[in-house]
Design a protein around this motif. Structure first.
Motif, mmCIF file in Angstrom:
data_model
loop_
_atom_site.group_PDB
_atom_site.id
_atom_site.type_symbol
_atom_site.label_atom_id
_atom_site.label_comp_id
_atom_site.label_asym_id
_atom_site.label_seq_id
_atom_site.Cartn_x
_atom_site.Cartn_y
_atom_site.Cartn_z
ATOM 1 N N ARG A 78 0.536 -1.137 -0.097
ATOM 2 C CA ARG A 78 0.269 0.095 -0.711
ATOM 3 C C ARG A 78 0.938 1.174 -0.630
ATOM 4 O O ARG A 78 0.284 2.481 -0.937
ATOM 5 C CB ARG A 78 -0.881 0.049 1.743
ATOM 6 N N LEU A 79 2.356 1.335 0.946
ATOM 7 C CA LEU A 79 2.926 2.414 0.729
ATOM 8 C C LEU A 79 3.512 2.807 -0.693
ATOM 9 O O LEU A 79 4.010 4.011 -1.271
ATOM 10 C CB LEU A 79 3.797 2.246 2.079
ATOM 11 N N LEU A 80 3.927 1.807 -1.119
ATOM 12 C CA LEU A 80 4.331 1.295 -1.826
ATOM 13 C C LEU A 80 3.624 2.034 -3.430
ATOM 14 O O LEU A 80 4.221 2.512 -4.165
ATOM 15 C CB LEU A 80 4.929 0.777 -2.674
ATOM 16 N N ALA A 81 2.864 1.871 -3.702
ATOM 17 C CA ALA A 81 2.065 2.670 -4.232
ATOM 18 C C ALA A 81 1.347 3.359 -4.055
ATOM 19 O O ALA A 81 1.403 4.479 -5.387
ATOM 20 C CB ALA A 81 0.160 1.195 -3.965
ATOM 21 N N GLY A 82 1.081 3.903 -3.337
ATOM 22 C CA GLY A 82 0.715 5.291 -2.806
ATOM 23 C C GLY A 82 1.734 6.489 -3.071
ATOM 24 O O GLY A 82 1.845 7.540 -3.972
ATOM 25 N N TYR A 83 3.493 6.038 -2.782
ATOM 26 C CA TYR A 83 4.858 6.849 -2.929
ATOM 27 C C TYR A 83 6.006 6.276 -3.445
ATOM 28 O O TYR A 83 6.641 6.833 -3.777
ATOM 29 C CB TYR A 83 4.689 7.140 -0.836
ATOM 30 N N GLY A 84 6.054 5.072 -4.239
ATOM 31 C CA GLY A 84 6.960 4.779 -4.864
ATOM 32 C C GLY A 84 6.841 5.633 -6.281
ATOM 33 O O GLY A 84 5.442 5.294 -6.651
ATOM 34 N N GLU A 85 7.756 5.512 -6.932
ATOM 35 C CA GLU A 85 7.637 5.867 -8.000
ATOM 36 C C GLU A 85 7.653 4.318 -8.847
ATOM 37 O O GLU A 85 8.524 3.534 -8.583
ATOM 38 C CB GLU A 85 8.626 6.600 -8.557
ATOM 39 N N PRO A 86 7.229 4.307 -10.456
ATOM 40 C CA PRO A 86 7.353 3.475 -11.749
ATOM 41 C C PRO A 86 8.998 3.720 -11.833
ATOM 42 O O PRO A 86 9.620 4.442 -12.519
ATOM 43 C CB PRO A 86 6.659 4.215 -12.638
ATOM 44 N N PRO A 87 9.708 1.988 -11.742
ATOM 45 C CA PRO A 87 10.615 2.245 -12.390
ATOM 46 C C PRO A 87 11.054 2.637 -14.017
ATOM 47 O O PRO A 87 9.929 2.522 -14.798
ATOM 48 C CB PRO A 87 11.209 0.702 -12.412
ATOM 49 N N PRO A 88 12.185 2.876 -14.170
ATOM 50 C CA PRO A 88 12.736 3.377 -15.513
ATOM 51 C C PRO A 88 12.682 1.691 -16.286
ATOM 52 O O PRO A 88 12.743 0.863 -16.076
ATOM 53 C CB PRO A 88 13.730 4.003 -15.999
ATOM 54 N N GLY A 89 12.468 2.586 -17.267
ATOM 55 C CA GLY A 89 12.320 0.895 -18.942
ATOM 56 C C GLY A 89 11.716 0.394 -18.760
ATOM 57 O O GLY A 89 10.501 0.152 -17.453
ATOM 58 N N PRO A 90 11.824 -1.029 -19.034
ATOM 59 C CA PRO A 90 10.634 -2.705 -19.409
ATOM 60 C C PRO A 90 10.192 -2.647 -17.823
ATOM 61 O O PRO A 90 11.389 -3.130 -17.489
ATOM 62 C CB PRO A 90 10.488 -3.315 -20.343
ATOM 63 N N ALA A 91 9.466 -2.497 -17.276
ATOM 64 C CA ALA A 91 8.734 -3.199 -15.940
ATOM 65 C C ALA A 91 7.295 -3.971 -15.750
ATOM 66 O O ALA A 91 6.711 -3.189 -16.632
ATOM 67 C CB ALA A 91 9.313 -2.094 -14.797
ATOM 68 N N PRO A 92 7.514 -5.155 -14.656
ATOM 69 C CA PRO A 92 5.581 -5.222 -14.992
ATOM 70 C C PRO A 92 4.661 -4.074 -14.728
ATOM 71 O O PRO A 92 5.179 -3.092 -13.813
ATOM 72 C CB PRO A 92 5.899 -6.721 -13.575
ATOM 73 N N HIS A 93 3.702 -4.478 -15.131
ATOM 74 C CA HIS A 93 2.016 -3.336 -14.722
ATOM 75 C C HIS A 93 2.570 -3.233 -13.122
ATOM 76 O O HIS A 93 2.258 -3.908 -12.487
ATOM 77 C CB HIS A 93 1.706 -3.616 -15.294
ATOM 78 N N GLY A 94 2.656 -2.399 -12.369
ATOM 79 C CA GLY A 94 2.383 -1.938 -10.809
ATOM 80 C C GLY A 94 3.531 -1.664 -10.547
ATOM 81 O O GLY A 94 3.526 -1.184 -9.188
ATOM 82 N N MET A 95 4.440 -2.589 -11.089
ATOM 83 C CA MET A 95 6.320 -2.223 -9.689
ATOM 84 C C MET A 95 6.238 -0.968 -9.704
ATOM 85 O O MET A 95 6.202 0.364 -10.508
ATOM 86 C CB MET A 95 7.282 -2.736 -11.221
ATOM 87 N N ARG A 96 6.345 -0.366 -8.278
ATOM 88 C CA ARG A 96 7.067 0.737 -8.008
ATOM 89 C C ARG A 96 8.047 0.523 -6.971
ATOM 90 O O ARG A 96 8.948 -0.434 -6.715
ATOM 91 C CB ARG A 96 6.360 1.154 -6.926
ATOM 92 N N ILE A 97 9.126 1.642 -7.339
ATOM 93 C CA ILE A 97 10.580 1.657 -6.534
ATOM 94 C C ILE A 97 9.861 2.440 -5.297
ATOM 95 O O ILE A 97 9.758 3.236 -5.461
ATOM 96 C CB ILE A 97 11.573 2.771 -7.831
#
Length: 243
Positions: free
Chosen positions: A80-99
């Protein structure tokens, strides 16, 4: 041969660190099995490595989230915290992945968002304290294990359990044995003695034949079993008082 591709601001760092991240620097030649169960697991899992990430906060924050609660609840809070405050990674990555957010973003999360994620005030406060001191904590990645452990435990709310779990990942420490865990001493005790009872003191005694390699030995014991039903035992409250 392993070939890696990387994108974004951390691409050069990732490619340079890739061999270490895959365990190339983990010297297993110093490990000598002293129990039959450990020897079997060591042969079966000959590729087991304890790689270092070199990133303290990336391991510390999720470890604090795991304090005193179930794994499922910790994973929910993390997602939940990553979905709300993480950023999408650069380049190809699975949908919904967050940094994972940087420390300054963690410090901006409002109290009600911690609550909605199921994170109590004590754990949230510990994470915020750690983020306030992130540069000093990151220095622990280059320290010897005792010094790194002491550095992390300068933060109120970080005890032996949290420090060990963090450093196992950050520096790949083969001797960073987890103390204060609800299940591990019972699992180690049962695997090596057949008794459904265990304390940190007994676990340390049983793992004495593995100086400098106690965490590796514990990992192999967990892989090799047999292990008791985790619901069949309870630990004294004092064992989880210093996380």
């Amino acid at each position: 041969m392993i070939v890696g591709d990387a994108w974004g601001p951390g691409a050069d760092w990732t490619l340079k660190a890739l061999p270490a991240l895959l365990g190339a620097d983990d010297d297993t030649s110093l490990f000598v099995p002293r129990h039959q169960i450990v020897a079997r697991a060591h042969r079966k899992h000959a590729g087991l490595r304890l790689p270092p990430t070199g990133l303290v906060m990336d391991s510390l924050v999720p470890t604090v989230l795991e304090q005193r609660i179930t794994t499922g609840s910790a994973h929910y809070a993390w997602r939940r915290l990553l979905a709300g405050y993480g950023e999408p990674p650069p380049g190809p990555a699975p949908h919904g992945m967050r940094i994972m957010p940087p420390p300054q973003v963690w410090r901006m999360i409002p109290s009600w968002e911690w609550h909605r994620a199921g994170v109590d005030r004590a754990r949230a406060t510990t994470i915020l304290r750690a983020c306030h001191n992130a540069p000093r904590l990151e220095e622990a990645a280059a320290m010897a294990l005792p010094d790194a452990t002491a550095r992390l435990q300068l933060i109120p709310g970080i005890g032996p359990w949290t420090a060990a779990e963090t450093l196992q990942r950050t520096v790949g420490a083969p001797d960073a044995l987890t103390l204060g865990d609800l299940h591990l001493p019972v699992q180690i005790g049962y695997a090596l003695t057949g008794r459904r009872y265990g304390t940190d003191e007994l676990m340390l005694q049983l793992l004495e034949p593995y100086p400098g390699q106690r965490h590796r030995a514990a990992r192999l014991i967990l892989l090799g079993g047999p292990l008791p039903d985790r619901r069949a035992h309870r630990a004294p409250h004092s064992r989880i008082a210093h996380l």
